[in-house]
Design a protein around this motif. Structure first.
Motif, mmCIF file in Angstrom:
data_model
loop_
_atom_site.group_PDB
_atom_site.id
_atom_site.type_symbol
_atom_site.label_atom_id
_atom_site.label_comp_id
_atom_site.label_asym_id
_atom_site.label_seq_id
_atom_site.Cartn_x
_atom_site.Cartn_y
_atom_site.Cartn_z
ATOM 1 N N ALA A 90 0.847 -1.191 0.000
ATOM 2 C CA ALA A 90 0.000 0.000 0.000
ATOM 3 C C ALA A 90 0.879 1.237 0.000
ATOM 4 O O ALA A 90 1.845 1.323 0.766
ATOM 5 C CB ALA A 90 -0.908 0.002 1.226
ATOM 6 N N VAL A 91 0.583 2.180 -0.876
ATOM 7 C CA VAL A 91 1.304 3.453 -0.891
ATOM 8 C C VAL A 91 0.335 4.533 -0.425
ATOM 9 O O VAL A 91 -0.811 4.610 -0.881
ATOM 10 C CB VAL A 91 1.901 3.757 -2.273
ATOM 11 N N ILE A 92 0.774 5.353 0.534
ATOM 12 C CA ILE A 92 -0.071 6.376 1.165
ATOM 13 C C ILE A 92 0.466 7.746 0.798
ATOM 14 O O ILE A 92 1.679 8.002 0.917
ATOM 15 C CB ILE A 92 -0.075 6.209 2.697
ATOM 16 N N CYS A 93 -0.422 8.630 0.361
ATOM 17 C CA CYS A 93 0.013 10.000 0.071
ATOM 18 C C CYS A 93 -1.099 10.979 0.414
ATOM 19 O O CYS A 93 -2.254 10.613 0.627
ATOM 20 C CB CYS A 93 0.430 10.148 -1.389
ATOM 21 N N THR A 94 -0.734 12.252 0.431
ATOM 22 C CA THR A 94 -1.674 13.323 0.707
ATOM 23 C C THR A 94 -2.412 13.712 -0.566
ATOM 24 O O THR A 94 -2.269 13.068 -1.615
ATOM 25 C CB THR A 94 -0.937 14.523 1.328
ATOM 26 N N SER A 95 -3.187 14.762 -0.509
ATOM 27 C CA SER A 95 -4.019 15.166 -1.651
ATOM 28 C C SER A 95 -3.245 16.080 -2.591
ATOM 29 O O SER A 95 -2.136 16.526 -2.308
ATOM 30 C CB SER A 95 -5.271 15.877 -1.144
ATOM 31 N N GLY A 96 -3.857 16.381 -3.747
ATOM 32 C CA GLY A 96 -3.283 17.322 -4.701
ATOM 33 C C GLY A 96 -2.309 16.660 -5.660
ATOM 34 O O GLY A 96 -2.510 15.533 -6.121
ATOM 35 N N THR A 97 -1.217 17.386 -5.962
ATOM 36 C CA THR A 97 -0.261 16.877 -6.943
ATOM 37 C C THR A 97 0.413 15.596 -6.482
ATOM 38 O O THR A 97 0.941 14.839 -7.301
ATOM 39 C CB THR A 97 0.828 17.920 -7.244
ATOM 40 N N ALA A 98 0.403 15.333 -5.176
ATOM 41 C CA ALA A 98 0.967 14.069 -4.677
ATOM 42 C C ALA A 98 0.312 12.883 -5.371
ATOM 43 O O ALA A 98 0.978 11.893 -5.707
ATOM 44 C CB ALA A 98 0.776 13.977 -3.168
ATOM 45 N N VAL A 99 -0.980 12.971 -5.603
ATOM 46 C CA VAL A 99 -1.710 11.882 -6.255
ATOM 47 C C VAL A 99 -1.222 11.697 -7.687
ATOM 48 O O VAL A 99 -1.013 10.571 -8.157
ATOM 49 C CB VAL A 99 -3.222 12.156 -6.219
ATOM 50 N N GLY A 100 -1.010 12.803 -8.388
ATOM 51 C CA GLY A 100 -0.550 12.728 -9.769
ATOM 52 C C GLY A 100 0.788 12.031 -9.917
ATOM 53 O O GLY A 100 1.055 11.375 -10.925
ATOM 54 N N ASN A 101 1.628 12.164 -8.904
ATOM 55 C CA ASN A 101 2.943 11.538 -8.976
ATOM 56 C C ASN A 101 2.882 10.013 -8.881
ATOM 57 O O ASN A 101 3.877 9.335 -9.162
ATOM 58 C CB ASN A 101 3.836 12.084 -7.862
ATOM 59 N N LEU A 102 1.745 9.460 -8.470
ATOM 60 C CA LEU A 102 1.585 8.005 -8.431
ATOM 61 C C LEU A 102 1.178 7.423 -9.780
ATOM 62 O O LEU A 102 1.193 6.206 -9.959
ATOM 63 C CB LEU A 102 0.537 7.608 -7.387
ATOM 64 N N LEU A 103 0.810 8.283 -10.735
ATOM 65 C CA LEU A 103 0.272 7.789 -12.002
ATOM 66 C C LEU A 103 1.252 6.907 -12.783
ATOM 67 O O LEU A 103 0.845 5.848 -13.291
ATOM 68 C CB LEU A 103 -0.202 8.956 -12.869
ATOM 69 N N PRO A 104 2.536 7.260 -12.935
ATOM 70 C CA PRO A 104 3.426 6.370 -13.699
ATOM 71 C C PRO A 104 3.502 4.960 -13.128
ATOM 72 O O PRO A 104 3.458 3.985 -13.882
ATOM 73 C CB PRO A 104 4.784 7.083 -13.627
ATOM 74 N N ALA A 105 3.603 4.840 -11.807
ATOM 75 C CA ALA A 105 3.653 3.508 -11.206
ATOM 76 C C ALA A 105 2.332 2.773 -11.394
ATOM 77 O O ALA A 105 2.312 1.554 -11.625
ATOM 78 C CB ALA A 105 3.997 3.614 -9.721
ATOM 79 N N ALA A 106 1.216 3.497 -11.294
ATOM 80 C CA ALA A 106 -0.089 2.868 -11.492
ATOM 81 C C ALA A 106 -0.236 2.343 -12.917
ATOM 82 O O ALA A 106 -0.738 1.231 -13.141
ATOM 83 C CB ALA A 106 -1.206 3.856 -11.174
ATOM 84 N N MET A 107 0.217 3.128 -13.895
ATOM 85 C CA MET A 107 0.137 2.690 -15.290
ATOM 86 C C MET A 107 0.986 1.453 -15.528
ATOM 87 O O MET A 107 0.557 0.491 -16.176
ATOM 88 C CB MET A 107 0.568 3.826 -16.209
ATOM 89 N N GLU A 108 2.212 1.453 -14.998
ATOM 90 C CA GLU A 108 3.084 0.294 -15.166
ATOM 91 C C GLU A 108 2.501 -0.937 -14.477
ATOM 92 O O GLU A 108 2.523 -2.040 -15.028
ATOM 93 C CB GLU A 108 4.481 0.612 -14.630
ATOM 94 N N ALA A 109 1.976 -0.751 -13.257
ATOM 95 C CA ALA A 109 1.384 -1.881 -12.539
ATOM 96 C C ALA A 109 0.195 -2.452 -13.303
ATOM 97 O O ALA A 109 0.009 -3.679 -13.369
ATOM 98 C CB ALA A 109 0.949 -1.438 -11.141
#
Length: 555
Positions: free
Chosen positions: A76-95
């Motif tokens: 599980a990866v935990i982050c705050t709101s805003g641009t922090a969420v956008g930074n998870l997109l590359p890993a989500a796409m690869e996964a």
């Protein structure tokens, strides 16, 4: 200190994740996610979780991806709101495209603060819409509860139903968007947690393959040993990419690109059985798109493979009993033997060097001196890394020129191999390898995780070198083939069409970064090697837990 709905909900959710098999949390600091972060750290203090802190959410996402790659269980990866969420997109796409389980826990503002200009608030509830297996915009604690979210999320990430039954689905990322109102943290509740196991998918029904057609087995990224088992059972040639984890066994085909171009071999293929995601050669892509070739593809992640418009997707395959077509297999293996690349003459021979036979020892010393004098090239680099890696180690390939060189020259060896070939991007390579190392070394693997990549892939993920003091230090060797830019473009169409100055500026992107300074800044051991002997010594005699080995290469 008083309790708060946010704290109670966060503690309950993290406890439920532990109960459903989650053992690793990667978190990035942030105010809105404080209740989740504090709950994770509290359970880690009790020995129920491993918590890994990364200040960069993109690094955090790929670290969690690496853990999921190695264990098969979502981190599980935990982050705050805003641009922090956008930074998870590359890993989500690869996964998503690799079929790797991953849980994205994003803190959010409550609904009344969305779309009204509130600070650090954006529309993140369906942010990963195209790249997740499930997504849940949870109720605000106090308006509803988060009971059942963990079970649903873990099951979806693993491609299993809540009841544990197999579904025609595959693993991938799941997004839990978790809004809360102030107070964002408070007195933590007392919760008795019983660690559980992640649900397992029931064995899928296998398609029984007839022996009749002239068949090859194609093993792409993440195919695993199953591809070799199928090839062995069918008596079929095995075309295994270096990133497949299946490049071993008696039926492995060396120099497969050249053989696929031959009319008497590649031109006679009637059926291709595909496991994993093949990405490293145009010859394989051409085969799978060819008219008249039956393609059976075992699903692994992302989109269904269907380059010819009529590929048959299946959950698993088996081979009917019968006789091997020895003429077909023999023709491939004879041609394969002729194509095999022998780089052993450039590797040290310890037995000969220690021989009591003077002539043998003299020849070994001469060969050693010749090897010392010969500059390292890409072939020698990939060969040295391959020879140094064993089943208790892990090997990660970056999406650089080196992985294609390795695919072309390396022989068979049964070692655990990883690569982010779902989308074949260069981002997140070091972070993914770090996650693999942390997961494997927390289990039964006492070895080293090696990551082989080019200089641009290294620089793209340099932030992943920042590891917090006080956490377990992974045993990682980052081997950088540094040719001063993106030489992978030298082999692509643009090299023939673009003016040299434009090619350098827009594609080759030369640089003069001093890698030793980066290593020192981040607290990594550093070596620069220019000969095969020095490289072999560096690979087999690691200095500390974290090491960068730079190998200068000519363009």
């Amino acid at each position: 200190m008083t309790s708060s709905p946010a704290t109670d909900a966060a503690a309950s959710l993290v406890a439920d994740l532990i109960a459903h098999g989650v053992r690793d949390v990667v978190l990035s600091p942030g105010s809105r996610s404080q209740a989740l972060a504090l709950a994770a750290v509290r359970f880690a203090d009790q020995g129920l979780l491993r918590v890994h802190v990364r200040i960069d959410e993109r690094v955090a996402g790929f670290t969690a991806l690496g853990i999921g790659r190695e264990t098969g269980v979502p981190a599980a990866v935990i982050c705050t709101s805003g641009t922090a969420v956008g930074n998870l997109l590359p890993a989500a796409m690869e996964a998503f495209h690799s079929g790797v389980p991953l849980l994205l826990l994003t803190a959010d503002r409550p609904p009344e603060l969305r779309g009204v200009g509130a600070n650090q608030a954006t529309r993140q509830e369906r942010f990963f819409d195209r790249w997740v297996r499930d997504q849940i915009d949870a109720p605000v604690p106090g308006d509803g509860d988060w009971t059942g979210l963990a079970a649903r999320a873990v099951a979806a990430a693993l491609g299993a139903s809540d009841a544990g039954n197999a579904l025609p689905r595959i693993a991938g990322p799941v997004h839990l968007n978790l809004p809360s109102r102030e107070p964002l943290s408070g007195l933590p509740p007392e919760i008795d947690v019983v660690p559980g196991d992640a649900p397992r998918r029931a064995p899928a029904e296998a398609l029984l393959l007839a022996r009749g057609p002239r068949t090859v087995v194609v093993a792409g990224a993440d195919a695993g040993p199953e591809a070799e088992e199928i090839a062995h059972a069918g008596g079929w040639p095995l075309i295994a990419e270096i990133v497949s984890g299946a490049r071993f066994g008696r039926q492995i085909v060396h120099g497969y690109r050249a053989l696929l171009r031959r009319d008497d071999l590649g031109g006679r293929i009637e059926r291709a059985v595909v496991l994993g995601h093949p990405t490293l050669s145009r010859e394989v892509a051409g085969l799978l798109a060819r008219e008249g070739v039956e393609v059976v593809a075992v699903r692994r992640g992302g989109e269904e493979l269907n380059l010819n418009g009529r590929t048959r997707p299946v959950a698993a395959v088996a081979v009917e009993a019968g006789e091997t077509d020895r003429e077909w297999l023999g023709a491939w293996l004879a041609a394969s033997a002729a194509e095999a690349v022998d780089l052993s003459e450039h590797a040290p021979d310890p037995e000969a060097l220690a021989s009591t036979d003077f002539a043998a020892r003299r020849e070994a010393v001469k060969a050693e001196l010749d090897a010392v004098r010969r500059p390292l090239d890409r072939e020698l680099l990939v060969d040295a890394v391959w020879r140094a890696t064993w089943p208790h180690d892990r090997l990660m390939f970056g999406s650089s020129r080196l992985v294609r060189v390795a695919d072309g020259v390396l022989g068979g060896k049964k070692v655990p191999v990883h690569a982010n070939r779902g989308l074949a991007g260069i981002d997140g390579t070091i972070a993914t390898a770090t996650g693999i190392a942390l997961a494997s070394q927390a289990g039964s693997a006492p070895g080293i995780t090696r990551v082989l990549l080019g200089d641009l892939a290294f620089l793209h993920d340099v932030g992943a070198l920042l590891l917090p003091p006080g956490e377990d230090e992974p045993r990682v060797q980052v081997i950088v083939g540094n040719d001063g830019g993106g030489t992978i473009f030298d082999a692509l169409e643009v090299a023939a069409s673009a003016p040299p100055a434009d090619l350098d500026r827009a594609f080759y992107t030369p640089h003069t970064v001093r890698l030793e300074h980066l290593a020192r800044a981040y607290g990594w051991e550093y070596q620069r090697v220019t000969t095969r002997t020095a490289l072999d010594q560096a690979l087999t005699s690691p200095r500390g837990g974290r090491q960068i080995i730079e190998v200068p290469l000519a363009r």
